[in-house]
Design a protein around this motif. Structure first.
Motif, PDB file in Angstrom:
ATOM      1  N   MET A 151      77.961  -2.723  42.408  1.00  0.00           N
ATOM      2  CA  MET A 151      78.746  -3.518  42.202  1.00  0.00           C
ATOM      3  C   MET A 151      78.391  -5.024  42.386  1.00  0.00           C
ATOM      4  SD  MET A 151      82.334  -1.807  43.691  1.00  0.00           S
ATOM      5  CE  MET A 151      82.628   0.036  43.634  1.00  0.00           C
ATOM      6  N   GLY A 152      77.661  -5.245  43.428  1.00  0.00           N
ATOM      7  CA  GLY A 152      77.295  -6.651  43.654  1.00  0.00           C
ATOM      8  C   GLY A 152      76.180  -7.201  42.771  1.00  0.00           C
ATOM      9  N   ALA A 153      75.405  -6.109  42.184  1.00  0.00           N
ATOM     10  CA  ALA A 153      74.522  -6.617  41.190  1.00  0.00           C
ATOM     11  C   ALA A 153      75.344  -7.062  39.931  1.00  0.00           C
ATOM     12  CB  ALA A 153      73.472  -5.525  41.030  1.00  0.00           C
ATOM     13  N   ASN A 175      83.967  -7.489  58.177  1.00  0.00           N
ATOM     14  CA  ASN A 175      84.157  -6.690  57.369  1.00  0.00           C
ATOM     15  C   ASN A 175      83.122  -5.936  56.649  1.00  0.00           C
ATOM     16  OD1 ASN A 175      85.017  -5.236  54.816  1.00  0.00           O
ATOM     17  ND2 ASN A 175      86.865  -6.601  54.382  1.00  0.00           N
ATOM     18  N   ALA A 176      82.692  -4.697  56.769  1.00  0.00           N
ATOM     19  CA  ALA A 176      81.468  -3.983  56.436  1.00  0.00           C
ATOM     20  C   ALA A 176      81.538  -4.020  54.894  1.00  0.00           C
ATOM     21  CB  ALA A 176      81.141  -2.759  56.683  1.00  0.00           C
ATOM     22  N   TYR A 177      82.679  -4.041  54.228  1.00  0.00           N
ATOM     23  CA  TYR A 177      82.793  -4.060  52.686  1.00  0.00           C
ATOM     24  C   TYR A 177      82.302  -5.486  52.381  1.00  0.00           C
ATOM     25  CZ  TYR A 177      85.188  -4.733  48.170  1.00  0.00           C
ATOM     26  OH  TYR A 177      85.575  -5.231  46.797  1.00  0.00           O
ATOM     27  N   ALA A 178      82.757  -6.450  52.812  1.00  0.00           N
ATOM     28  CA  ALA A 178      82.124  -7.733  52.373  1.00  0.00           C
ATOM     29  C   ALA A 178      80.925  -7.897  52.544  1.00  0.00           C
ATOM     30  CB  ALA A 178      83.131  -8.892  53.097  1.00  0.00           C
ATOM     31  N   VAL A 179      80.442  -7.712  53.931  1.00  0.00           N
ATOM     32  CA  VAL A 179      79.051  -7.739  54.036  1.00  0.00           C
ATOM     33  C   VAL A 179      78.311  -7.152  53.309  1.00  0.00           C
ATOM     34  CG1 VAL A 179      77.345  -7.747  55.985  1.00  0.00           C
ATOM     35  CG2 VAL A 179      79.891  -8.485  56.514  1.00  0.00           C
ATOM     36  N   SER A 180      78.555  -5.966  52.807  1.00  0.00           N
ATOM     37  CA  SER A 180      77.633  -5.073  52.058  1.00  0.00           C
ATOM     38  C   SER A 180      77.542  -5.600  50.597  1.00  0.00           C
ATOM     39  CB  SER A 180      78.175  -3.613  51.968  1.00  0.00           C
ATOM     40  OG  SER A 180      79.464  -3.618  50.978  1.00  0.00           O
ATOM     41  N   LEU A 181      78.464  -6.391  50.168  1.00  0.00           N
ATOM     42  CA  LEU A 181      78.359  -6.959  48.797  1.00  0.00           C
ATOM     43  C   LEU A 181      77.650  -8.474  48.629  1.00  0.00           C
ATOM     44  CD1 LEU A 181      81.953  -6.074  47.546  1.00  0.00           C
ATOM     45  CD2 LEU A 181      79.688  -5.015  46.486  1.00  0.00           C
ATOM     46  N   LEU A 182      77.156  -9.024  49.837  1.00  0.00           N
ATOM     47  CA  LEU A 182      76.485 -10.186  49.944  1.00  0.00           C
ATOM     48  C   LEU A 182      75.082 -10.060  49.359  1.00  0.00           C
ATOM     49  CD1 LEU A 182      77.482 -11.713  53.244  1.00  0.00           C
ATOM     50  CD2 LEU A 182      78.656 -12.174  50.875  1.00  0.00           C
ATOM     51  N   GLU A 183      74.241  -9.319  49.802  1.00  0.00           N
ATOM     52  CA  GLU A 183      72.918  -9.145  49.292  1.00  0.00           C
ATOM     53  C   GLU A 183      72.797  -8.854  48.072  1.00  0.00           C
ATOM     54  OE1 GLU A 183      70.362  -6.851  52.119  1.00  0.00           O
ATOM     55  OE2 GLU A 183      68.672  -7.117  50.615  1.00  0.00           O
ATOM     56  N   PRO A 184      73.345  -7.609  47.428  1.00  0.00           N
ATOM     57  CA  PRO A 184      72.955  -7.379  45.916  1.00  0.00           C
ATOM     58  C   PRO A 184      73.568  -8.588  45.275  1.00  0.00           C
ATOM     59  CG  PRO A 184      74.497  -6.137  47.083  1.00  0.00           C
ATOM     60  CD  PRO A 184      74.084  -6.869  47.983  1.00  0.00           C
ATOM     61  N   PHE A 185      74.475  -9.060  45.369  1.00  0.00           N
ATOM     62  CA  PHE A 185      75.002 -10.326  44.540  1.00  0.00           C
ATOM     63  C   PHE A 185      73.856 -11.413  44.510  1.00  0.00           C
ATOM     64  CE2 PHE A 185      76.993 -14.272  43.995  1.00  0.00           C
ATOM     65  CZ  PHE A 185      77.882 -14.082  42.759  1.00  0.00           C
ATOM     66  N   LYS A 187      70.800 -11.489  45.499  1.00  0.00           N
ATOM     67  CA  LYS A 187      69.810 -11.020  44.925  1.00  0.00           C
ATOM     68  C   LYS A 187      69.471 -11.153  43.286  1.00  0.00           C
ATOM     69  CE  LYS A 187      66.313  -7.189  45.327  1.00  0.00           C
ATOM     70  NZ  LYS A 187      66.050  -5.889  45.685  1.00  0.00           N
ATOM     71  N   ALA A 188      70.662 -10.887  42.858  1.00  0.00           N
ATOM     72  CA  ALA A 188      70.916 -10.725  41.319  1.00  0.00           C
ATOM     73  C   ALA A 188      70.997 -12.224  40.719  1.00  0.00           C
ATOM     74  CB  ALA A 188      72.215  -9.859  40.835  1.00  0.00           C
ATOM     75  N   VAL A 189      71.626 -13.114  41.400  1.00  0.00           N
ATOM     76  CA  VAL A 189      72.008 -14.387  40.861  1.00  0.00           C
ATOM     77  C   VAL A 189      70.446 -15.260  40.844  1.00  0.00           C
ATOM     78  CG1 VAL A 189      74.340 -14.495  41.287  1.00  0.00           C
ATOM     79  CG2 VAL A 189      72.857 -15.370  43.014  1.00  0.00           C
ATOM     80  N   THR A 190      70.036 -15.145  42.260  1.00  0.00           N
ATOM     81  CA  THR A 190      68.748 -15.640  42.325  1.00  0.00           C
ATOM     82  C   THR A 190      67.371 -15.259  41.411  1.00  0.00           C
ATOM     83  OG1 THR A 190      68.260 -14.243  44.267  1.00  0.00           O
ATOM     84  CG2 THR A 190      69.293 -16.593  44.690  1.00  0.00           C
ATOM     85  N   ALA A 191      67.421 -13.899  41.174  1.00  0.00           N
ATOM     86  CA  ALA A 191      66.610 -13.489  40.336  1.00  0.00           C
ATOM     87  C   ALA A 191      66.689 -13.674  38.943  1.00  0.00           C
ATOM     88  CB  ALA A 191      66.584 -12.077  40.246  1.00  0.00           C
ATOM     89  N   ALA A 192      67.725 -14.164  38.687  1.00  0.00           N
ATOM     90  CA  ALA A 192      67.942 -14.873  37.197  1.00  0.00           C
ATOM     91  C   ALA A 192      68.019 -16.492  37.313  1.00  0.00           C
ATOM     92  CB  ALA A 192      69.359 -14.243  36.695  1.00  0.00           C
TER      93      ALA A 192
END
Length: 376
Positions: A151-153, A175-185, A187-192
């Protein structure tokens, strides 16, 4: 010959009926946040599961046995959830549990579920709900929708593809849900080639976000990423717009309906990810039927709850109410044709493979489907 076949058929029928407890009930649990700040999610999961179970029972049940679903209110509290889980298994003798969509709660009950042989089919996206720190799986937890990494990616890829380059991030650090979605998002935006200019965090009891939002607004970021639950999203959106921020707001599943009706104003420039495209004919028919019969607007959590109940029905037809056999059968679920897609459980991580996700925005308060992403 006909007499022999008839005898064999009768014998098999009687054996099957005995095996599955024909005429009796199969008891399952539904562990949801029915009250509390995330009750809009739990109630919808419960409604979807109940809808499907009512359909099953109306057709005669599972091999002659009706399914009885007992709902336990977690009140969005981990201790309430742990007590309810224990009561469901030890007192009410449920054979399987439809679990909550709340990551903090699933993370709390996952280790405890190890001492019981009752599968929990939940909707938390944090992969730590299935995978322990040592890389092995919790025996009894099964995730039933794409996880936080996917989802984050997708949200990050969509943001970059559509011209956003600078981002602020605002999230509930408890909130574990919120925290879990930070790194993949991130990572995706900085990689691009995108840049996360600033991250700000708040805690569960915070309601006034203006001070935290101010530096993000002042930085004139193209978008604010806010992977939080619905009630928080409403306050953040209202306060960001109140500060004059006119950029995009990117959220997870919980900016989907009923967020648009709860916000009380137009939702333009708000983007969110969803499990389904509810403009598809089969979903439109379901939404109409649910509205007419139950008076509620079915959202993505309804369809997820519906699919979990359907998978349980399929498994129970094979195994009967034996938790050990249900567990083994869950590992073999393949190409279940649900409302949220074709669901196959990967036995290596207890999570589904092959489920697509869909990006949406709003025009006014009307959801607009933007792009479908394949499962990766």
């Amino acid at each position: 010959m006909k007499r022999i076949v008839a005898i064999l058929f009768t014998t098999v029928t009687l054996f099957t009926a005995s095996l599955f407890g024909a005429g009796k009930e199969i008891v399952i649990g539904c562990l949801q946040d029915i009250s509390g700040p995330t009750s809009s999610l739990g109630k919808m999961v419960e409604a979807g599961a109940k809808w499907h179970i009512d359909e099953i029972n109306a057709k005669g049940g599972v091999n002659g046995a009706k399914i009885k679903m007992i709902t336990y209110d977690t009140k969005a509290d981990v201790n309430e959830a742990i007590n309810a889980l224990t009561r469901a298994i030890t007192s009410d003798k449920v054979c399987a549990i439809i679990g909550p969509p709340i990551a903090n709660i699933v993370l709390a009950i996952a280790p405890i579920s190890e001492q019981y042989n009752v599968p929990i089919l939940h909707l938390a996206v944090d992969i730590r709900s299935e995978i322990k720190d040592d890389g092995t799986t919790y025996k009894n937890t099964f995730g039933m929708q794409p996880n936080n990494l996917q989802m984050g990616a997708i949200m990050g890829q969509y943001a970059i593809k559509n011209g956003f380059k600078t981002f602020g991030v605002m999230y509930n650090q408890s909130n574990a849900y919120a925290v879990s979605l930070l790194e993949p998002f991130t990572k995706a935006v900085t990689a691009a080639g995108g840049t996360v200019v600033k991250e700000v965090a708040y805690t569960a009891n915070d309601k006034d976000y203006k001070t935290l939002l101010s530096p993000l607004v002042s930085a004139k970021v193209d978008a604010i990423y806010m992977p939080n639950y619905t009630q928080d999203l409403i306050l953040i959106t209202q306060q960001a717009r109140g500060l004059g921020y006119e950029g995009a707001l990117i959220a997870g599943l919980d900016a989907g309906p009923p967020f648009n009706t709860m916000l009380g104003e137009d939702c333009d420039k708000i983007y969110y990810i969803n499990n389904v495209d509810d403009t598809e004919p089969k979903l439109k028919d379901m939404i109409k039927a649910v509205k007419e019969k139950a008076g509620i607007d079915a959202t993505n959590k309804f369809f997820l709850g519906y699919d979990i109940a359907g998978i349980l029905n399929q498994v129970l037809a094979e195994t009967g109410p034996d938790p050990d056999k249900i567990h083994d059968a869950m590992l073999k679920v393949k190409d279940y044709d649900g409302l949220t897609g074709k669901i196959t459980i990967d036995p290596a991580n207890h999570m589904p493979t092959g489920l697509e996700m869909v990006m949406f925005t709003y025009k006014g308060t009307t959801p607009v489907m933007l792009e479908r992403y394949s499962a990766k």
